[in-house]
Design a protein around this motif. Structure first.
Motif, PDB file in Angstrom:
ATOM      1  N   ASP A   1      43.177  37.478  41.399  1.00 20.12           N
ATOM      2  CA  ASP A   1      43.992  37.465  42.650  1.00 20.12           C
ATOM      3  C   ASP A   1      44.017  39.175  43.322  1.00 20.12           C
ATOM      4  O   ASP A   1      44.611  39.355  43.592  1.00 20.12           O
ATOM      5  N   LEU A   2      42.958  39.159  43.682  1.00 20.79           N
ATOM      6  CA  LEU A   2      42.336  40.369  43.684  1.00 20.79           C
ATOM      7  C   LEU A   2      42.284  40.780  45.553  1.00 20.79           C
ATOM      8  O   LEU A   2      42.630  42.104  46.060  1.00 20.79           O
TER       9      LEU A   2
ATOM     10  N   SER B   1      37.283  37.800  44.033  1.00 25.30           N
ATOM     11  CA  SER B   1      38.445  38.034  43.746  1.00 25.30           C
ATOM     12  C   SER B   1      38.632  36.457  43.165  1.00 25.30           C
ATOM     13  O   SER B   1      38.308  35.335  43.418  1.00 25.30           O
TER      14      SER B   1
END
Length: 345
Positions: A207-208, A252
């Motif tokens: 999860d960016l 992401s």
């Protein structure tokens, strides 16, 4: 007379003795798909299962280097089935290493060989650099082109199919990775669902949009232990702060799972276990789990089936696993289970 008799005995013994078995040679590779072979395959050890070779590519001509790595040369490690038959064809799994790991690390070889010992499966481990993040960098600056995604998906995959006895179709390929490599596996599978039929993440940072993961990525850019020379904090995905963080959001994996529909999907993570023991690795795993939970929620919302081994402190997952990050017994159990899923599919 005695000399003649002795010579005759020696000749008879030579005829009756079985000829010495020549050691099997690893395959030889030909240049292609933008890759130049800079060193031909050589066995890593006397077991004749795992070999290493190196290539050069204009997509990443000057990767930042960890100690012992050579400028402009990308090591790629291949593990063959224990009963490899050159006349047969085999499925392939691509295993992406984490940070600041490398494909030729001894522990990666052990994990792969143990999990695939009696399995008709080829495993390929490409170089991802200490900080490559399996992405085409947006601001590489003085580092020069760092197109890791193009290198791996448009060059390494067809190169492997051209040089080894693979099943060169989507159904014959899987991709999995650990930590940074878990991000890479989902990132690649989402961008190229035509290439892979199964994807897996072992404690991946998925999860960016997570501020802690952003801080971890920036740390790898600035830390000399991730490779030299260091690069700017915006080199890979651009500035990590709003309103300039569009690339972070777009790349992401957690929020862009729709293209995984029809693919096998597997997530593996611990919770860090006892945070007072090896606290750095405990915290890394604890936060990686948060990104896996976000990914799982998006998969569920999209109606995409997936396997999730959320094994907590590791006590019920594998002997010696305490639920921490980069812990070999945990990753070994992850890989064992993932290979089982692949082969059943």
């Amino acid at each position: 007379m005695k000399r003649r008799l002795f010579a005759a005995v020696v000749a008879v013994m030579a005829l009756s003795s079985p000829p010495a078995q020549a050691e099997p040679a690893p395959p030889r590779f030909a240049d292609g798909f933008g890759l130049v072979v800079t060193s031909q395959p050589r066995w890593v050890d006397g077991n004749h299962r795992t070999f290493i070779f190196s290539v050069a590519t204009r997509q990443v001509p000057t990767p930042t280097l960890l100690e012992g790595q050579e400028p402009g040369r990308h090591a790629i490690v291949v593990t063959l089935p224990s009963s490899y038959d050159p006349s047969a064809r085999y499925p392939v799994q691509y295993y992406l290493h984490g940070h600041p790991d490398r494909p030729d690390a001894a522990w990666n070889q052990r994990v792969v060989e143990n999990a695939t010992r009696d399995v008709p499966l080829i495993t390929v481990q490409p170089n991802g650099s200490g900080r490559g993040w399996y992405s085409n960098w947006v601001n590489p600056g003085a580092a020069g082109p760092q197109n890791w995604e193009t290198f791996h998906l448009e060059q390494v995959v067809p190169f492997v199919d051209a040089n080894l006895r693979t099943i060169a179709t989507r159904d014959g390929r899987a991709i999995v990775g650990h930590s940074m490599g878990g991000f890479g596996a989902f990132h690649y599978a989402e961008h190229r669902p035509d290439l892979f039929s199964y994807v897996g993440s072992f404690s991946g940072g998925l999860d960016l949009r997570n501020s802690e993961l952003r801080a971890a990525v920036v740390a790898t850019e600035l830390n000399p232990a991730s490779g030299t020379p260091t690069v700017g904090a915006d080199a890979i995905f651009g500035p990590p702060i709003w309103p300039f963080d569009g690339v972070w959001n777009a790349q992401s994996p957690a929020q862009h799972v729709a293209s995984l529909r029809g693919m096998g999907v597997a997530l593996y993570t611990g919770n860090g276990g006892d945070l007072t023991v090896n606290p750095i690795q405990a915290v890394f795993e604890h936060r990686a789990r948060e990104t896996a939970l976000v990914t799982a929620s998006h998969l569920t919302a999209a109606g995409i089936p997936f396997h999730f081994s959320d094994y907590g402190d590791g006590s019920g997952w594998a002997p010696g696993c305490t639920g921490k990050h980069a812990e070999e017994p945990c990753v070994q159990a992850d890989m064992n289970h993932f290979v089982g899923l692949l082969m059943r599919r």
